[in-house]
Design a protein around this motif. Structure first.
Motif, mmCIF file in Angstrom:
data_model
loop_
_atom_site.group_PDB
_atom_site.id
_atom_site.type_symbol
_atom_site.label_atom_id
_atom_site.label_comp_id
_atom_site.label_asym_id
_atom_site.label_seq_id
_atom_site.Cartn_x
_atom_site.Cartn_y
_atom_site.Cartn_z
ATOM 1 N N ILE A 84 0.848 -1.346 0.163
ATOM 2 C CA ILE A 84 0.061 -0.135 0.084
ATOM 3 C C ILE A 84 0.814 1.205 0.087
ATOM 4 O O ILE A 84 1.541 1.532 1.100
ATOM 5 C CB ILE A 84 -0.947 0.004 1.316
ATOM 6 C CG1 ILE A 84 -1.888 -1.292 1.081
ATOM 7 C CG2 ILE A 84 -1.733 1.324 1.412
ATOM 8 C CD1 ILE A 84 -3.137 -1.315 1.658
ATOM 9 N N ALA A 85 0.688 2.014 -1.083
ATOM 10 C CA ALA A 85 1.665 3.036 -1.326
ATOM 11 C C ALA A 85 0.870 4.569 -0.877
ATOM 12 O O ALA A 85 0.530 5.082 -2.047
ATOM 13 C CB ALA A 85 2.349 3.194 -2.654
ATOM 14 N N LEU A 86 0.692 4.878 0.173
ATOM 15 C CA LEU A 86 -0.116 5.897 0.637
ATOM 16 C C LEU A 86 0.530 6.611 1.638
ATOM 17 O O LEU A 86 1.580 6.174 2.412
ATOM 18 C CB LEU A 86 -1.304 5.538 1.005
ATOM 19 C CG LEU A 86 -2.271 4.465 0.211
ATOM 20 C CD1 LEU A 86 -3.402 4.178 0.903
ATOM 21 C CD2 LEU A 86 -2.735 5.302 -1.006
ATOM 22 N N TRP A 87 0.366 7.906 1.795
ATOM 23 C CA TRP A 87 0.751 8.719 3.048
ATOM 24 C C TRP A 87 -0.140 8.421 4.142
ATOM 25 O O TRP A 87 -1.315 8.735 3.907
ATOM 26 C CB TRP A 87 0.771 10.286 2.747
ATOM 27 C CG TRP A 87 1.899 10.650 1.709
ATOM 28 C CD1 TRP A 87 1.393 11.308 0.507
ATOM 29 C CD2 TRP A 87 3.274 10.416 1.990
ATOM 30 N NE1 TRP A 87 2.691 11.563 -0.334
ATOM 31 C CE2 TRP A 87 3.690 11.052 0.387
ATOM 32 C CE3 TRP A 87 4.111 10.152 2.709
ATOM 33 C CZ2 TRP A 87 5.024 10.976 0.301
ATOM 34 C CZ3 TRP A 87 5.476 10.097 2.287
ATOM 35 C CH2 TRP A 87 5.939 10.764 1.085
ATOM 36 N N MET A 90 -2.055 11.293 6.161
ATOM 37 C CA MET A 90 -2.831 12.158 5.284
ATOM 38 C C MET A 90 -4.211 11.568 5.110
ATOM 39 O O MET A 90 -4.319 10.430 5.265
ATOM 40 C CB MET A 90 -2.233 12.453 4.020
ATOM 41 C CG MET A 90 -1.213 13.400 4.078
ATOM 42 S SD MET A 90 -0.566 13.687 2.300
ATOM 43 C CE MET A 90 1.095 14.513 2.511
ATOM 44 N N LEU A 139 -7.875 3.024 -2.462
ATOM 45 C CA LEU A 139 -7.150 4.452 -2.440
ATOM 46 C C LEU A 139 -5.917 4.118 -3.187
ATOM 47 O O LEU A 139 -5.476 4.915 -4.074
ATOM 48 C CB LEU A 139 -7.148 5.091 -1.141
ATOM 49 C CG LEU A 139 -6.325 6.505 -1.080
ATOM 50 C CD1 LEU A 139 -7.049 7.300 -1.893
ATOM 51 C CD2 LEU A 139 -6.196 6.975 0.423
ATOM 52 N N ASN A 140 -5.273 3.286 -2.834
ATOM 53 C CA ASN A 140 -4.078 2.729 -3.768
ATOM 54 C C ASN A 140 -4.149 2.660 -5.054
ATOM 55 O O ASN A 140 -3.523 2.877 -5.951
ATOM 56 C CB ASN A 140 -3.784 1.348 -3.148
ATOM 57 C CG ASN A 140 -2.231 1.062 -3.271
ATOM 58 O OD1 ASN A 140 -1.555 2.134 -3.163
ATOM 59 N ND2 ASN A 140 -1.735 -0.179 -3.181
#
Lengths: 224, 381
Positions: A84-87, A90, A139-140
């Motif tokens: 999962i590549a998310l901030w 945020m 979201l990803n």
């Protein structure tokens, strides 16, 4: 638009993961990549995403040739990584805004919100670390679609999430392939999911187990 | 750049308090330490009350001479009773009343009963102050006697151009200033007399500020480690900005923001400490800020975890303090190993020079890293 893969090979040291792989994919098609762990599914996705390079063979996406038109290809490719590549600190909104600002194309906040809503991601203001695994996966994927890519590559997008989220993601992928005429390639170990979503399958690794499984399920196999 | 500013803001607003703290920490810390040091110096000096019964120049000069001593804090008072009361309650160590007719007595060469004093058994500073006053009175009395001797000599010799009393006294003062009796200039054989010897940490606001500014820059740049190791890094391949470009744009953004704060500090130090306010100093500050931002950025690139980065930052600060000559004189080391001084990241501020070794090494390393990153980025299809 068409994706043409001709005799692509890739090895890591002495281990050959892809050997003379050839197949074609057209716009609007969803292709599943199956095979056991380490067979080379992710390697193929990484090559198609321009993250790594094939040792031999040629690949063409529309008029652009892999190895020559890297910049143009990256504008056309959307990659959904397995991690999962998310901030995490945020919110959904901030994550979307962040990557929109760095994206090739400008999208309004309304468009970004709509993109999330299309895949049933309705928690616009919520912080990512409070989201469920399924919501994070959505979201990803949504972030990878901000620049409206023609080819969407998904590396096990539904791993470890609940059935409802799996179904919603599958519905979205089918819809975006048909309505937006996108080319979708994704890896999964879930044969039911592959069967329900994919138009055709690429079996990687010459594994008779997977081949038999796909034949029993009457799946169209475009390359072995 | 506006897009980068927006993305940075999305990050920064989550850590706003911490960022603001580290941004203002150098100026705040410098102000607190210097004010505190001054206050401690004030508190540790002996409070002595002075009452001037006449406002002649000699009486005022005596008060000013006492006031110029670091050991004494002169409190001018109007009321003798109040002074006595304060001595009795130990608010004052002792009190001295310069009596009316002080100047006339000095001019007349009289030195008895010019000053009345009050003290208690606990007046620790009384004796040294009395010695000091006696010395100053002796000095003034001597000058006065000299003036009268010259005037008498002129009269005896029937000279037509005898200077007046005030003229002679003023001349004595000007000779005193221009030809000091003792002037010490201690240098070792073969040593340059104007050699740099570091700076005093608590007396030089810029010196103190530069150390804390380096520390705060390390803490402000911890975003680099957090973001470099984030899983989102892979997304930059499919963005308008490469990850290298994104990091360099943020480096530029932080450098400009901190430079703006440095300019405010420059103005504040001019107002607070009467520090220089010229273009040359601005050049030193500009060079210092860009150099340390690039240096901290490059160091940050070497780390994957925050804790080792913070520990390294503190160690670098300690080494910098040592090589700046704050703890021990470093002249000998500088002579044998000139590169030590050249590699001091605070060089621009400490030695007021526009460059340090890092001014050149930093940008070269940054360009090498950027080019290498671009090459790796292009290594894909």
């Amino acid at each position: 638009m068409q994706l043409e893969i001709n005799n692509v090979s890739k090895s890591f040291g002495k281990k050959k993961v892809l050997e003379n792989l050839s197949f074609e994919v057209n716009s609007g098609e969803i292709i599943g990549l199956v095979g056991e762990n380490g067979a080379g599914k992710s390697s193929l996705l990484h090559i198609l995403a321009t993250i790594s390079k094939a040792d031999s063979g040629s690949i063409r996406l529309g008029k652009w040739i892999y190895g020559k038109n890297r910049k143009q290809l990256r504008r056309m490719v959307g990659f959904v990584p397995q991690d999962i590549a998310l901030w995490e600190d945020m919110s959904v909104e901030e994550n979307m805004l962040f990557f929109e600002k760095l994206s090739w194309i400008n999208r309004s906040k309304i468009e970004l919100k709509q993109l999330c809503e299309d895949m049933e991601l309705l928690k616009w203001k919520e912080s990512v670390h409070t989201l469920s695994g399924g919501m994070k996966r959505k979201l990803n994927m949504a972030i990878s679609l901000i620049h409206n890519p023609g080819l969407l590559l998904l590396d096990e997008p539904t791993v470890g999430i609940d059935l409802r989220s799996k179904k919603e993601i599958a519905e979205y992928l089918k819809q975006t392939a048909q309505v937006d005429n996108k080319m979708i390639m994704y890896t999964s170990h879930d044969m039911d999911e592959i069967q329900s979503i994919c138009d055709a399958v690429v079996c990687i690794g010459n594994d008779p187990f997977y081949e038999n499984l796909l034949r029993e399920a009457n799946m169209k196999i475009i390359s072995i | 750049m506006m897009d980068i500013i927006t993305t940075r803001w999305l990050h920064a607003k989550k850590h706003l308090l911490s960022i603001l703290f580290w941004a203002v920490f150098p100026i705040l810390f410098t102000w607190i330490i210097i004010s505190g040091t001054e206050a401690i110096q004030d508190q540790s000096s002996i409070p002595v009350g002075i009452i001037l019964e006449e406002d002649s120049d000699l009486a005022v000069q005596l008060k000013e001479k006492l006031d110029s001593s670091d050991l004494i804090r002169v409190i001018e008072m109007e009321n003798e009773t109040e002074a006595r009361q304060m001595v009795a309650t130990h608010e004052l160590d002792s009190a001295f009343i310069i009596k009316k007719g002080y100047k006339a007595a000095i001019v007349a060469g009289q030195r008895n009963r010019l000053i009345t004093s009050y003290r208690t058994d606990l007046s620790m500073g009384y004796t040294p102050v009395v010695e000091m006053i006696a010395s100053y009175v002796q000095e003034d009395s001597g000058k006065s006697k000299t003036a009268y001797t010259i005037m008498n000599l002129g009269e005896t010799l029937n000279s037509s151009s005898i200077p007046g009393y005030d003229e002679i006294i003023n001349e004595i003062y000007s000779i005193e200033e221009s030809e000091n009796l003792i002037f010490t200039n201690f240098t070792l054989l073969g040593e340059d007399t104007d050699a740099d010897t570091g700076f005093s940490l608590f007396q030089n606001p810029w010196g103190l500020w530069s150390i804390v500014a380096l520390l705060s820059t390390f803490f402000l740049f911890d975003w680099l480690i957090k973001e470099r190791n984030a899983t989102v890094r892979i997304r930059f391949i499919f963005n308008r900005f490469s990850f290298q470009q994104y990091l360099v744009c943020n480096l530029l953004l932080y450098s400009l923001g901190l430079l703006l704060l440095d300019i405010i500090t420059w103005g504040a130090f001019h107002v607070l400490y009467d520090e220089g306010f010229n273009i040359t100093q601005l050049v030193y500050i500009l060079s210092f800020r860009l150099t340390i931002c690039i240096l901290v950025f490059l160091i940050g690139l070497l780390f994957k975890k925050l804790l080792p980065y913070y520990i390294t930052a503190v160690l670098i600060i300690l080494v910098t303090i040592v090589i700046s000559g704050i703890i021990l004189p470093m002249d000998g080391v500088y002579e044998s190993y000139p590169w030590v001084a050249a590699l001091n990241p605070l060089k621009q501020i400490v030695y007021e020079q526009w460059w340090s070794g890092w001014t050149f090494i930093g940008p070269i390393c940054l360009i090498a890293w950027y080019v290498k990153g671009g090459y790796n980025n292009a290594a894909g299809n």
